[in-house]
Motif scaffolding. Structure first.
Motif, PDB file in Angstrom:
ATOM      1  N   GLY A  14     -79.422  70.509  22.761  1.00  0.00           N
ATOM      2  CA  GLY A  14     -78.298  71.893  23.902  1.00  0.00           C
ATOM      3  C   GLY A  14     -78.865  71.848  25.099  1.00  0.00           C
ATOM      4  N   SER A  15     -77.947  72.290  25.801  1.00  0.00           N
ATOM      5  CA  SER A  15     -77.680  71.541  27.024  1.00  0.00           C
ATOM      6  C   SER A  15     -78.330  72.752  28.378  1.00  0.00           C
ATOM      7  N   SER A  16     -78.024  74.143  27.758  1.00  0.00           N
ATOM      8  CA  SER A  16     -78.728  75.556  28.587  1.00  0.00           C
ATOM      9  C   SER A  16     -79.576  75.857  29.534  1.00  0.00           C
ATOM     10  N   PRO A  17     -79.146  76.507  30.633  1.00  0.00           N
ATOM     11  CA  PRO A  17     -79.709  75.738  31.892  1.00  0.00           C
ATOM     12  C   PRO A  17     -80.990  76.856  31.245  1.00  0.00           C
ATOM     13  N   TYR A  18     -80.577  78.427  30.901  1.00  0.00           N
ATOM     14  CA  TYR A  18     -81.668  78.944  30.437  1.00  0.00           C
ATOM     15  C   TYR A  18     -82.330  78.951  29.056  1.00  0.00           C
ATOM     16  N   LEU A  19     -82.394  77.872  29.330  1.00  0.00           N
ATOM     17  CA  LEU A  19     -83.407  77.827  27.441  1.00  0.00           C
ATOM     18  C   LEU A  19     -83.947  76.434  28.229  1.00  0.00           C
ATOM     19  N   GLY A  20     -85.325  76.689  28.490  1.00  0.00           N
ATOM     20  CA  GLY A  20     -86.429  75.854  29.638  1.00  0.00           C
ATOM     21  C   GLY A  20     -87.143  75.230  27.995  1.00  0.00           C
ATOM     22  N   GLU A  21     -88.253  74.120  28.679  1.00  0.00           N
ATOM     23  CA  GLU A  21     -88.787  74.150  27.076  1.00  0.00           C
ATOM     24  C   GLU A  21     -89.470  75.287  26.603  1.00  0.00           C
ATOM     25  N   ARG A  22     -90.310  75.681  27.462  1.00  0.00           N
ATOM     26  CA  ARG A  22     -91.343  76.826  27.039  1.00  0.00           C
ATOM     27  C   ARG A  22     -91.010  77.861  26.119  1.00  0.00           C
ATOM     28  N   ASP A  23     -89.184  78.133  26.527  1.00  0.00           N
ATOM     29  CA  ASP A  23     -88.213  79.219  25.513  1.00  0.00           C
ATOM     30  C   ASP A  23     -88.102  78.788  24.102  1.00  0.00           C
ATOM     31  N   ARG A  24     -88.219  77.455  23.847  1.00  0.00           N
ATOM     32  CA  ARG A  24     -87.706  76.795  23.416  1.00  0.00           C
ATOM     33  C   ARG A  24     -88.650  76.624  21.879  1.00  0.00           C
ATOM     34  N   LEU A  25     -89.975  77.236  21.631  1.00  0.00           N
ATOM     35  CA  LEU A  25     -90.914  78.035  20.918  1.00  0.00           C
ATOM     36  C   LEU A  25     -90.868  79.113  20.501  1.00  0.00           C
ATOM     37  N   ARG A  26     -90.728  79.237  19.271  1.00  0.00           N
ATOM     38  CA  ARG A  26     -90.195  80.700  19.002  1.00  0.00           C
ATOM     39  C   ARG A  26     -90.864  80.835  18.153  1.00  0.00           C
ATOM     40  N   TYR A  27     -91.412  81.825  17.571  1.00  0.00           N
ATOM     41  CA  TYR A  27     -91.581  83.014  16.409  1.00  0.00           C
ATOM     42  C   TYR A  27     -90.108  83.242  15.540  1.00  0.00           C
ATOM     43  N   LEU A  28     -90.582  82.929  14.009  1.00  0.00           N
ATOM     44  CA  LEU A  28     -89.641  83.345  13.726  1.00  0.00           C
ATOM     45  C   LEU A  28     -90.269  84.126  11.824  1.00  0.00           C
ATOM     46  N   PRO A  29     -90.341  84.804  11.630  1.00  0.00           N
ATOM     47  CA  PRO A  29     -90.830  86.454  10.632  1.00  0.00           C
ATOM     48  C   PRO A  29     -90.471  85.436   9.665  1.00  0.00           C
ATOM     49  N   ASP A  30     -89.175  85.106   9.543  1.00  0.00           N
ATOM     50  CA  ASP A  30     -88.908  84.595   7.726  1.00  0.00           C
ATOM     51  C   ASP A  30     -88.341  82.935   8.410  1.00  0.00           C
ATOM     52  N   LEU A  31     -89.019  81.757   7.981  1.00  0.00           N
ATOM     53  CA  LEU A  31     -88.424  80.650   7.805  1.00  0.00           C
ATOM     54  C   LEU A  31     -87.899  79.969   6.973  1.00  0.00           C
ATOM     55  N   THR A  32     -87.315  80.956   5.979  1.00  0.00           N
ATOM     56  CA  THR A  32     -86.222  80.230   5.385  1.00  0.00           C
ATOM     57  C   THR A  32     -84.817  80.706   5.626  1.00  0.00           C
ATOM     58  N   VAL A  33     -84.554  80.883   6.352  1.00  0.00           N
ATOM     59  CA  VAL A  33     -83.088  81.201   7.372  1.00  0.00           C
ATOM     60  C   VAL A  33     -82.646  80.168   7.732  1.00  0.00           C
TER      61      VAL A  33
END
Length: 74
Positions: A14-33
């Motif tokens: 992706g190329s969103s200027p609003y999604l920086g490198e550190r913002d790409r690290l996320r927590y998902l409570p359900d990894l089966t999505v």
């Protein structure tokens, strides 16, 4: 991502200027999505799960690849 949650997902591409490198690290409570959408400014960035993993900061993270963006309707 909750401040006390340990990231378990990496959002790739992706190329969103609003999604920086550190913002790409996320927590998902359900990894089966199969998909995730993230609000970035006036649009949603859409990511789909793939079979890859990556290691960042000594953590193995599931990779979600960018597929498209959609805009918020007024």
């Amino acid at each position: 991502m909750r401040s006390n949650a340990v990231p378990n997902v990496f959002l790739s591409g992706g190329s969103s200027p609003y999604l920086g490198e550190r913002d790409r690290l996320r927590y998902l409570p359900d990894l089966t999505v199969d998909a995730v959408k993230v609000l970035c400014g006036n649009r949603y960035e859409h990511f789909e799960a793939n079979t890859e993993t990556t290691v960042i900061d000594d953590r193995e993270l599931r990779v979600f690849e960018w597929t498209r963006c959609t805009y918020v309707a007024e």
